[in-house]
Motif scaffolding. Sequence first.
Motif, PDB file in Angstrom:
ATOM      1  N   THR A  55       0.855  -1.179   0.000  1.00  0.00           N
ATOM      2  CA  THR A  55       0.000   0.000   0.000  1.00  0.00           C
ATOM      3  C   THR A  55       0.892   1.230   0.000  1.00  0.00           C
ATOM      4  N   LYS A  57       2.217   4.893   0.464  1.00  0.00           N
ATOM      5  CA  LYS A  57       1.820   5.963   1.380  1.00  0.00           C
ATOM      6  C   LYS A  57       1.442   7.235   0.636  1.00  0.00           C
ATOM      7  N   ARG A  58       1.997   7.387  -0.555  1.00  0.00           N
ATOM      8  CA  ARG A  58       1.720   8.581  -1.349  1.00  0.00           C
ATOM      9  C   ARG A  58       1.509   8.172  -2.796  1.00  0.00           C
ATOM     10  N   ILE A  83      -7.092   5.486  -0.631  1.00  0.00           N
ATOM     11  CA  ILE A  83      -5.839   6.237  -0.694  1.00  0.00           C
ATOM     12  C   ILE A  83      -6.075   7.532  -1.456  1.00  0.00           C
ATOM     13  N   ARG A 107      11.167   7.520   1.513  1.00  0.00           N
ATOM     14  CA  ARG A 107      10.031   8.228   0.912  1.00  0.00           C
ATOM     15  C   ARG A 107       9.761   7.720  -0.494  1.00  0.00           C
ATOM     16  N   SER A 110       8.001   4.331  -0.877  1.00  0.00           N
ATOM     17  CA  SER A 110       6.595   4.297  -0.465  1.00  0.00           C
ATOM     18  C   SER A 110       5.722   5.186  -1.344  1.00  0.00           C
ATOM     19  N   THR A 111       6.272   5.644  -2.485  1.00  0.00           N
ATOM     20  CA  THR A 111       5.551   6.548  -3.382  1.00  0.00           C
ATOM     21  C   THR A 111       5.235   5.859  -4.698  1.00  0.00           C
TER      22      THR A 111
END
Length: 402
Positions: A55, A57-58, A83, A107, A110-111
């Motif tokens: 999943t 995050k961004r 989301i 970062r 998770s994008t």
Amino acid sequence: MPDDAATPATDAEVDLTEPLARDDQPLPHSASGEVTAETDLSALAPPSRPARRWTPKRVVVTPAALDEEHGRRIVERVEALGIEVERLRANRLTGVRGETDRETYARAKSTLAVVVSPPSRRTLQPIAPSADWRVDLAEGCPAHCQYCYLAGSLSGPPVTRVYADLDGILAGLTDYVGTGTVTSRSRARSAEGTTFEASCYTDPLALDHVTGSWQRAVEHFGAWDAPVQLRWTTKYGDVDRFVDLAHAGRTRVRFSVNCLPVTRRWEGGTSTLEQRLAALRRLASAGYPVGLTIAPIMPLDGWREHYGHLLDLVEAAVAEVPELDLTAELITHRFTASSKEVLLGWYPRTTLEMDEARRSVKRGRFGTSKHVYPKEVMGELRRWFEDQLAQRLPQCRVLYWT
């Protein structure tokens, strides 16, 4: 007011018009020629454990991606998962680069960015020995394999990009039918037709629940009345969405497998070996051609017993599957000096063997060299695998050894 898309990217931005993997680098199976900054990314990767659905995050989407029907489908799919999707004003992504490389990497991993494929990706490249042509539907992978061949060929933060112009990508494959040198013109593999590899820079089952791209590709090939085959490989077992698709036998799904010491130690965030083999059985029972990508093969202590156990599990998984169509691709471990530095930065406490003194040097493309097992070790491994596969899985066709 100047056009944002024409303004040069700053160090704090990621240009989403650029491919994630450089075109001047070799493909992952060769693991040669990686050139990338040597950075300390200590303690970034999670411990090896069974995968859950990734999943992000961004999630961001570019304006051009929203002009594409499939781009809008992906956005709807993501929003249905609860989301939020950030609609960018241009093809520049900010907020990824942190104060340290560690923060930037975390970062980026998770994008998810929904973008239009770069022009370089729409001209297909050959991908021997796997297939005639490489077709990219996405770039980037959420898994954390400590031997990752992909890591050394990426440029910039590893933001996963999925391509919104899927319909155009699939339509453009028609021009390649009957061309290529791996299966189209091979007596041994001509029955596969013109083959298209769709998992070179990503893992389809890590992303398809978010994108639906490979489901649509399977259906496209299933409806395509031509001597063609779609191919992709995965370390995941999430195949529920594929079992009932009208695939017409024109998609071969291969599962990347290894002996238990490798999968448990060095393949973080992936499905277990047992889950992968259960998924292989499900798809084979649903009439899919299937395959084993046994990689990377390593002469660990007790390797014959470990890999023998792997083949026992495979044999049990395919037992009594009607009209089984099974292949195997055998790929040994290799690395370059630069990829070693990157991987040791990502996984500083890894127990993975990357000792140049125990390897031979093989000169590759781009004026680089890679470290492979010595000739006698390679010969012993190859003889054992080919002999054991012939004994345990006589219906399995070995496509290549590298």
